[in-house]
Design a protein around this motif. Structure first.
Motif, PDB file in Angstrom:
ATOM      1  N   LEU A 141     -53.025 -35.748   0.519  1.00 31.76           N
ATOM      2  CA  LEU A 141     -53.854 -36.966   0.580  1.00 31.76           C
ATOM      3  C   LEU A 141     -53.584 -37.868  -0.613  1.00 31.76           C
ATOM      4  CD1 LEU A 141     -57.271 -35.449   1.765  1.00 31.76           C
ATOM      5  CD2 LEU A 141     -55.736 -36.944   3.081  1.00 31.76           C
ATOM      6  N   LYS A 142     -53.448 -37.256  -1.799  1.00 32.47           N
ATOM      7  CA  LYS A 142     -53.210 -38.071  -3.009  1.00 32.47           C
ATOM      8  C   LYS A 142     -51.830 -38.716  -2.969  1.00 32.47           C
ATOM      9  CE  LYS A 142     -57.099 -37.506  -5.152  1.00 32.47           C
ATOM     10  NZ  LYS A 142     -58.027 -38.621  -5.375  1.00 32.47           N
ATOM     11  N   LYS A 143     -50.867 -38.019  -2.346  1.00 31.54           N
ATOM     12  CA  LYS A 143     -49.534 -38.599  -2.218  1.00 31.54           C
ATOM     13  C   LYS A 143     -49.577 -39.815  -1.285  1.00 31.54           C
ATOM     14  CE  LYS A 143     -44.828 -37.702  -2.445  1.00 31.54           C
ATOM     15  NZ  LYS A 143     -44.050 -37.155  -1.355  1.00 31.54           N
ATOM     16  N   LEU A 144     -50.398 -39.717  -0.254  1.00 31.88           N
ATOM     17  CA  LEU A 144     -50.519 -40.838   0.698  1.00 31.88           C
ATOM     18  C   LEU A 144     -51.173 -42.054   0.045  1.00 31.88           C
ATOM     19  CD1 LEU A 144     -51.701 -38.825   3.829  1.00 31.88           C
ATOM     20  CD2 LEU A 144     -49.568 -40.123   3.680  1.00 31.88           C
ATOM     21  N   ASN A 145     -52.132 -41.774  -0.826  1.00 29.62           N
ATOM     22  CA  ASN A 145     -52.816 -42.858  -1.550  1.00 29.62           C
ATOM     23  C   ASN A 145     -53.672 -42.212  -2.641  1.00 29.62           C
ATOM     24  OD1 ASN A 145     -54.520 -44.887  -2.459  1.00 29.62           O
ATOM     25  ND2 ASN A 145     -54.686 -45.843  -0.448  1.00 29.62           N
ATOM     26  N   PRO A 146     -53.369 -42.476  -3.922  1.00 33.69           N
ATOM     27  CA  PRO A 146     -54.110 -41.807  -5.006  1.00 33.69           C
ATOM     28  C   PRO A 146     -55.617 -42.067  -4.948  1.00 33.69           C
ATOM     29  CG  PRO A 146     -52.188 -42.964  -5.859  1.00 33.69           C
ATOM     30  CD  PRO A 146     -52.298 -43.336  -4.415  1.00 33.69           C
ATOM     31  N   PRO A 180     -37.937 -35.770   8.441  1.00 36.91           N
ATOM     32  CA  PRO A 180     -37.820 -36.583   7.229  1.00 36.91           C
ATOM     33  C   PRO A 180     -37.187 -37.943   7.529  1.00 36.91           C
ATOM     34  CG  PRO A 180     -36.328 -34.671   7.162  1.00 36.91           C
ATOM     35  CD  PRO A 180     -37.067 -34.608   8.452  1.00 36.91           C
ATOM     36  N   VAL A 181     -37.677 -38.983   6.856  1.00 35.42           N
ATOM     37  CA  VAL A 181     -37.080 -40.324   6.971  1.00 35.42           C
ATOM     38  C   VAL A 181     -37.008 -40.924   5.567  1.00 35.42           C
ATOM     39  CG1 VAL A 181     -37.817 -40.932   9.322  1.00 35.42           C
ATOM     40  CG2 VAL A 181     -39.386 -41.302   7.436  1.00 35.42           C
ATOM     41  N   LYS A 182     -36.299 -42.030   5.444  1.00 31.88           N
ATOM     42  CA  LYS A 182     -36.238 -42.711   4.142  1.00 31.88           C
ATOM     43  C   LYS A 182     -37.521 -43.521   3.948  1.00 31.88           C
ATOM     44  CE  LYS A 182     -31.445 -42.945   2.985  1.00 31.88           C
ATOM     45  NZ  LYS A 182     -30.597 -42.873   4.214  1.00 31.88           N
ATOM     46  N   GLY A 183     -37.895 -43.756   2.709  1.00 32.44           N
ATOM     47  CA  GLY A 183     -39.059 -44.609   2.426  1.00 32.44           C
ATOM     48  C   GLY A 183     -40.251 -43.804   1.961  1.00 32.44           C
ATOM     49  N   GLU A 184     -41.429 -44.321   2.212  1.00 32.13           N
ATOM     50  CA  GLU A 184     -42.648 -43.660   1.731  1.00 32.13           C
ATOM     51  C   GLU A 184     -43.724 -43.730   2.796  1.00 32.13           C
ATOM     52  OE1 GLU A 184     -44.556 -44.162  -2.238  1.00 32.13           O
ATOM     53  OE2 GLU A 184     -42.697 -45.281  -2.621  1.00 32.13           O
ATOM     54  N   ASN A 185     -44.578 -42.700   2.869  1.00 35.14           N
ATOM     55  CA  ASN A 185     -45.740 -42.769   3.755  1.00 35.14           C
ATOM     56  C   ASN A 185     -46.936 -43.155   2.903  1.00 35.14           C
ATOM     57  OD1 ASN A 185     -44.161 -40.132   5.066  1.00 35.14           O
ATOM     58  ND2 ASN A 185     -45.009 -41.569   6.539  1.00 35.14           N
ATOM     59  N   GLN A 186     -47.603 -44.208   3.280  1.00 40.16           N
ATOM     60  CA  GLN A 186     -48.797 -44.635   2.535  1.00 40.16           C
ATOM     61  C   GLN A 186     -49.911 -44.883   3.540  1.00 40.16           C
ATOM     62  OE1 GLN A 186     -49.404 -45.680  -1.003  1.00 40.16           O
ATOM     63  NE2 GLN A 186     -47.861 -44.078  -1.134  1.00 40.16           N
ATOM     64  N   THR A 187     -51.138 -44.648   3.138  1.00 37.35           N
ATOM     65  CA  THR A 187     -52.254 -45.003   4.025  1.00 37.35           C
ATOM     66  C   THR A 187     -53.202 -45.919   3.263  1.00 37.35           C
ATOM     67  OG1 THR A 187     -53.564 -43.118   3.228  1.00 37.35           O
ATOM     68  CG2 THR A 187     -52.332 -42.792   5.269  1.00 37.35           C
ATOM     69  N   ALA A 188     -54.040 -46.628   4.005  1.00 37.27           N
ATOM     70  CA  ALA A 188     -55.173 -47.315   3.372  1.00 37.27           C
ATOM     71  C   ALA A 188     -56.081 -46.211   2.846  1.00 37.27           C
ATOM     72  CB  ALA A 188     -55.894 -48.149   4.413  1.00 37.27           C
ATOM     73  N   THR A 189     -56.993 -46.536   1.952  1.00 32.68           N
ATOM     74  CA  THR A 189     -57.853 -45.485   1.375  1.00 32.68           C
ATOM     75  C   THR A 189     -58.547 -44.700   2.483  1.00 32.68           C
ATOM     76  OG1 THR A 189     -58.296 -47.138  -0.268  1.00 32.68           O
ATOM     77  CG2 THR A 189     -59.525 -45.091  -0.441  1.00 32.68           C
ATOM     78  N   LEU A 190     -58.584 -43.396   2.271  1.00 28.71           N
ATOM     79  CA  LEU A 190     -59.036 -42.495   3.334  1.00 28.71           C
ATOM     80  C   LEU A 190     -59.870 -41.381   2.704  1.00 28.71           C
ATOM     81  CD1 LEU A 190     -58.281 -41.788   6.350  1.00 28.71           C
ATOM     82  CD2 LEU A 190     -56.444 -40.421   5.397  1.00 28.71           C
TER      83      LEU A 190
END
Ligand code: FBP
Length: 554
Positions: free
Chosen positions: A98-103, A63-73
């Motif tokens: 997947l939705k958490k990474l990018n809705p 675990p780390v602070k912040g958020e994991n985001q991806t470009a649409t996938l």
């Protein structure tokens, strides 16, 4: 209280269950790389066959602070092989991750197994569809199949649809054979720069896809609990009427993990373990004699009843039969085209003509039901379809004959009446236990994080599973690490090494210490049905196998 005729009360209550995730997967995370890996054997050959995916390191998520985001996938998912409880939760965990990474991320399901990828048969899995299947058993959300993905043409055909749907990663949920194929596909897509990652998830009720990093395959927990419930019910019936010996065959293909776990849960009088039969070089007659002796001992104590557990792969472990199957496999692979043209009633004589003298003699000595089955078609992975061999009936008949001889000789004076059962399909689609619901959801969610971390050729791994979910460890293991070379359909192939029952392992040793007492006394235990709601020691208990494997001295 509202009445619904569409769904059971349990289905409705269970739909609301939110599976637990390990701490590392609950927020933002980073992938920490461990040591580079080596395959379990045949390192040089495996490395040569997998130049792009061999030797990759273990991955652990922290675990780390912040958020994991991806470009649409866009991601694709395939259910492969036999059903196992929890498959729907792997998919819902993957979807939520997947939705958490990018809705805007999308998930596509390929229909009816790997064949769906090749035949371009797919559907988009939307939130409405996923919600219908959360915490349910079965694979019916997209169906499953046993098409073997192994040819370049299949991979290329699959790539066409992956590219058309802009899919950047494919998750294959399957057993050892399907994950072997996942690894071959990962290697191929990487080699040609296709830009498609491939991630595997460990599925099978058989429990034979495990190693130091994969502690258990999903579905084993639920299926063994379902079988143990019904074995316990049969034991109560047996102990009430005191007039039958029940011969119960349990699914599990080659390995005897399912049978061993059910024995640990219920304490039957006799349990056969295929791996032990092989190690002791036993014949079919040795096994029959062993059972007949135990039946005689109980008869001498006035008990003409009992329960025998038989693993479905038993026949394959009898060394003489194993040798015969190996020659049959080679011979059938070499003469496939010829053999297909032989009329059904001439197949046995064709086989006898082409076998060595030694194996032809063994083949002839087998009861017809067994020899016929061995001669029939294999599944697409080249396996004998052991679930179709009626070993439970065969053993009951052979024990009956032996006891009749012993009666004539005055060695046995009891009564021997039998009932037969085969439990397999009954447990493969049960609603997942809390363990499998949480484990599968975590495996799926974790797979989405491996994709986000850019990994390919990895299997989703959740460890420390004998502890509460909070303490589970999430990460990935390179699939090449589990491989060795084995003969399949007459050729040496890289495959994931099947985990058989370890005769030096704690679960088996624990069973051996108890079995004499269970044979002579009636020590039956009645586990009852899986409980989804209630005290944690009833609802969240992992299998005894898992508990013993993680206990240093049992
Ligand atoms: P997997 O190895 O694909 O998980 O299969 C599990 C299993 O249930 C075995 O225990 C059994 O021998 C086999 O499937 C039965 O095959 P089928 O589903 O084709 O009848």
């Amino acid at each position: 209280m509202e009445f619904s005729s569409e769904k059971s009360a349990l289905q409705i209550a269970r739909a609301a269950y939110q599976p637990k995730l390990p701490k590392a997967l609950r927020g933002a995370l980073k992938a920490v790389e461990g040591e580079p890996t080596q395959s379990v054997a045949d390192q040089e050959e495996i490395q040569k066959l997998f130049p792009n995916t061999y030797g990759m390191p273990y991955i652990k998520f922290e675990p780390v602070k912040g958020e994991n985001q991806t470009a649409t996938l866009n991601v694709g998912v395939i259910l492969s092989g036999g059903q196992a409880p929890g498959g729907h939760n792997v998919i819902s965990g993957l979807f939520d991750g997947l939705k958490k990474l990018n809705p805007a991320n999308k998930l596509y399901g390929f229909i009816l197994g790997p064949g769906g990828l090749v035949e371009h048969n797919y559907m988009e899995l939307t939130a409405d569809i996923i919600d219908e299947y959360r915490n349910t058993g079965g694979f019916d959300i997209i169906g499953s199949g046993r098409t073997k993905l192994e040819k370049k043409e299949q991979f290329d055909k699959g790539l066409e649809i992956l590219q058309a749907l802009d899919i950047k990663a494919l998750v294959i949920i399957g057993g050892d054979d399907s994950n072997t194929n996942a690894c071959v596909l990962a290697e191929y897509y990487k080699a040609i720069g296709a830009g498609v990652q491939v991630i595997g998830c460990p599925k099978t009720i058989d429990g034979d896809l495990k190693n130091s990093e994969i502690e258990t395959s999903f579905g084993f927990d639920t299926a063994t609990k379902v079988y143990s419930e019904v074995i316990g019910n049969i034991m109560r019936d047996c102990n009430s009427a005191k007039k039958y010996w029940h011969f119960i065959k349990l699914m599990g293909r080659s390995a005897s993990h399912v049978t061993l776990e059910c024995a640990l849960q219920t304490h039957p009088n006799i349990t056969l373990i295929g791996e032990e039969v092989e190690a002791k070089n036993q014949t079919l007659d040795d096994i029959v004699t062993y059972i007949a002796e135990a039946v005689t001992d109980r008869a001498n104590l006035g008990m003409n009843y009992g329960v025998v557990l038989v693993p479905e792969g038993l026949i394959e472990f009898i060394p003489a039969i194993k040798k015969l199957i190996a020659e049959l496999n080679d011979m059938l692979a070499a003469n496939q085209a010829d053999f297909e043209l032989v009329a059904d009633d001439k197949k046995i004589s064709y086989i006898l003509k082409h076998l060595s003298e030694e194996n032809a003699a063994i083949f002839r000595s087998l009861p017809e039901s067994v020899s016929r089955q061995l001669a029939l078609e294999r599944d697409p992975h080249g396996n004998v379809q052991v679930s179709l061999i009626e070993t439970e009936q065969l053993l009951a008949e052979m024990v009956g004959k032996k006891l009749a001889e012993w009666k004539r000789d005055g060695i046995y004076t009891g009564k021997f009446a039998t009932q037969h059962h085969f439990f397999g399909y009954e447990g493969r689609c049960a609603a997942p236990s809390n363990f499998d619901a949480d484990y599968c959801y975590s495996l799926g969610y974790n797979a989405s994080m491996l994709i986000a971390a850019g990994k390919t050729g990895y299997m989703s791994s959740i460890k420390n599973t004998s502890k509460p979910v909070d303490e589970w460890i999430a990460g990935g293991i390179p699939i090449t690490m589990m491989m060795n070379m084995e003969k399949r359909n007459g050729e040496m192939k890289p495959v994931i090494r099947k985990a058989l029952v370890e005769l030096k392992g704690v679960p088996y040793k624990f069973f051996v210490r108890k079995r004499t007492e269970w044979a002579r006394n009636t020590s039956f235990v009645y586990p009852g049905p899986i409980q989804y709601f209630g005290p944690t020691e009833v609802c969240d208990r992992p299998t005894i196998t898992l508990q013993l494997e993680h206990q240093k001295d049992a």
